[in-house]
Design a protein around this motif. Structure first.
Motif, PDB file in Angstrom:
ATOM      1  N   VAL A 109      26.848  67.942   4.996  1.00  0.00           N
ATOM      2  CA  VAL A 109      26.913  67.822   6.457  1.00  0.00           C
ATOM      3  C   VAL A 109      26.726  66.346   6.864  1.00  0.00           C
ATOM      4  N   PRO A 110      27.540  65.844   7.798  1.00  0.00           N
ATOM      5  CA  PRO A 110      27.384  64.442   8.195  1.00  0.00           C
ATOM      6  C   PRO A 110      26.111  64.208   9.015  1.00  0.00           C
ATOM      7  N   PHE A 111      25.721  62.938   9.133  1.00  0.00           N
ATOM      8  CA  PHE A 111      24.587  62.595   9.984  1.00  0.00           C
ATOM      9  C   PHE A 111      24.902  62.955  11.441  1.00  0.00           C
ATOM     10  N   GLY A 112      23.864  62.999  12.259  1.00  0.00           N
ATOM     11  CA  GLY A 112      24.034  63.329  13.675  1.00  0.00           C
ATOM     12  C   GLY A 112      24.405  62.112  14.500  1.00  0.00           C
ATOM     13  N   GLU A 113      24.052  62.143  15.771  1.00  0.00           N
ATOM     14  CA  GLU A 113      24.394  61.043  16.668  1.00  0.00           C
ATOM     15  C   GLU A 113      23.156  60.192  16.907  1.00  0.00           C
ATOM     16  N   ALA A 114      23.358  59.121  17.677  1.00  0.00           N
ATOM     17  CA  ALA A 114      22.322  58.089  17.735  1.00  0.00           C
ATOM     18  C   ALA A 114      20.965  58.551  18.291  1.00  0.00           C
ATOM     19  N   SER A 115      20.936  59.424  19.285  1.00  0.00           N
ATOM     20  CA  SER A 115      19.638  59.651  19.930  1.00  0.00           C
ATOM     21  C   SER A 115      18.952  60.924  19.444  1.00  0.00           C
ATOM     22  N   PHE A 116      19.249  62.067  20.064  1.00  0.00           N
ATOM     23  CA  PHE A 116      18.439  63.260  19.801  1.00  0.00           C
ATOM     24  C   PHE A 116      18.666  63.843  18.404  1.00  0.00           C
ATOM     25  N   THR A 117      19.926  63.945  18.004  1.00  0.00           N
ATOM     26  CA  THR A 117      20.184  64.579  16.702  1.00  0.00           C
ATOM     27  C   THR A 117      19.950  63.621  15.544  1.00  0.00           C
ATOM     28  N   GLY A 118      20.036  62.311  15.779  1.00  0.00           N
ATOM     29  CA  GLY A 118      19.629  61.321  14.785  1.00  0.00           C
ATOM     30  C   GLY A 118      20.741  60.818  13.883  1.00  0.00           C
ATOM     31  N   ALA A 119      21.041  59.519  13.984  1.00  0.00           N
ATOM     32  CA  ALA A 119      22.127  58.906  13.198  1.00  0.00           C
ATOM     33  C   ALA A 119      21.790  58.839  11.712  1.00  0.00           C
ATOM     34  N   LYS A 120      20.509  59.057  11.373  1.00  0.00           N
ATOM     35  CA  LYS A 120      20.099  59.118   9.964  1.00  0.00           C
ATOM     36  C   LYS A 120      19.431  60.467   9.680  1.00  0.00           C
ATOM     37  N   THR A 121      19.944  61.497  10.331  1.00  0.00           N
ATOM     38  CA  THR A 121      19.369  62.843  10.177  1.00  0.00           C
ATOM     39  C   THR A 121      20.489  63.841   9.906  1.00  0.00           C
ATOM     40  N   ARG A 122      20.270  64.677   8.910  1.00  0.00           N
ATOM     41  CA  ARG A 122      21.234  65.744   8.626  1.00  0.00           C
ATOM     42  C   ARG A 122      20.663  67.065   9.118  1.00  0.00           C
TER      43      ARG A 122
END
Ligand SMILES: O=C(O)CCC(=O)C(=O)O
Ligand SMILES: [Fe+2]
Length: 309
Positions: free
Chosen positions: A70-83
């Motif tokens: 699964v790709p990383f999320g987005e910059a704020s809530f879901t997180g650009a370094k979060t899967r």
């Protein structure tokens, strides 16, 4: 603020230093009553060793093919370094053990399952609020991920605070949670705040816990994922929540868990996934209990039941 009169001059006394906020950790032998008492007081509580390591091993192995792709999320809530990977009941049968964990289920029942009475032709009928799965998600925080904005999960149900909770979450540590690797930040006592008050990061404390332990917290408690300051330590959480049965599920379980898979779970798990009526008459199909979707070949001509008694 307290004042002391000295030589007829009012001198402002420094405020008593507040006791440092913390999150209580209870042992796995704790009684449900104890868990509920701490939850009602602090808004969150850690239970040590909630899950057997073998259950977690099975769950992690099932999830790995998804979480690794699964790709990383987005910059704020879901997180650009979060899967993030959701629809857990479709991906691992071990989800049932995570849902049926007695401290979590017991605390949800005590906090959410109220009696509700309404007048009927023959007197008064009292029903109990049922529970349903609201969200399921694994969250892997990678090095370099900053802290998630502090928030209340119950925004989704348009709650006003303080007030009765609409849902309760458990957040299991699928890896050790440390202050450095992004342990969830919790603001103890914030479930009692009104809507005008918002938290600062320095009011939040990290839910440090070992793999297999879990944080139970109310939908009204401010919290957020922590910052991962390590070079190579991934932090993985598994979140599940239970909401009042007459509200909408956060994650649409009907669409993400195929019925063939739902049928393989025990009856109680099927009910919690939404295949149960929320009494007196919320969630019916053809005016029957929605569990008929799992048992009847043709639901189109079942005939209406008198749900309101
Ligand atoms: O990852 C965490 O520790 C918390 C995540 C969270 O609160 C959320 O995504 O709603
Ligand atoms: Fe959250």
């Amino acid at each position: 603020m307290r004042f002391r009169k000295r030589n007829r001059i009012l001198i402002e006394m420094p405020a008593q230093p507040a006791s440092p906020p913390s999150i209580v950790t209870l042992p796995s032998s704790a009684a449900i009553d104890q868990v509920v008492d701490v939850l009602r007081r602090d808004g969150g509580v850690i239970i040590a060793d909630m899950l057997e390591q073998g259950v977690l091993d099975r769950f992690n192995a099932d999830l790995e093919p998804y979480l690794s792709r699964v790709p990383f999320g987005e910059a704020s809530f879901t997180g650009a370094k979060t899967r993030r990977c959701a629809a857990l009941f479709a991906k691992s049968m071990a989800s049932a053990d995570l849902l049926m964990q007695p401290h979590f289920l017991g605390a949800c029942e005590r906090i959410l399952a109220d009696d509700y009475s309404y007048p009927t032709a023959t007197g008064t009928t009292t029903v109990k609020t049922t529970l349903q799965v609201s969200v399921t998600q694994a969250i892997q925080i990678w090095p370099g991920q900053g802290a998630q904005p502090l928030h209340r999960d119950d925004y989704l149900h348009h709650r006003r605070h303080p007030g009765p909770d609409s849902q309760v979450q458990v957040l299991y540590a699928a890896t050790d949670f440390t202050e450095q690797n992004g342990a969830t930040l919790v603001v103890p006592g914030s479930h009692l705040w009104d809507d005008a008050r918002t938290p600062c990061l320095d009011e939040a404390v990290p839910a440090v816990m070992r793999r297999g332990s879990g944080l139970i917290y109310l939908g009204s408690t401010y919290h957020g994922g922590g910052q991962n300051r390590t070079a190579d330590d991934l932090r993985t959480a598994i979140i599940m929540s239970l909401a009042r049965g007459y509200l909408r599920q956060e994650e649409n379980q009907y669409l993400v868990v195929p019925q063939d898979i739902v049928r393989r779970y025990p009856l109680r798990v099927q009910q919690l996934l939404g295949y149960a009526l929320s009494p007196p008459f919320c969630g019916w199909i053809e005016m029957c209990d929605p569990s008929v979707a799992l048992t009847e070949a043709d639901i189109s001509v079942l005939g209406a039941r008198d749900l309101l008694t």
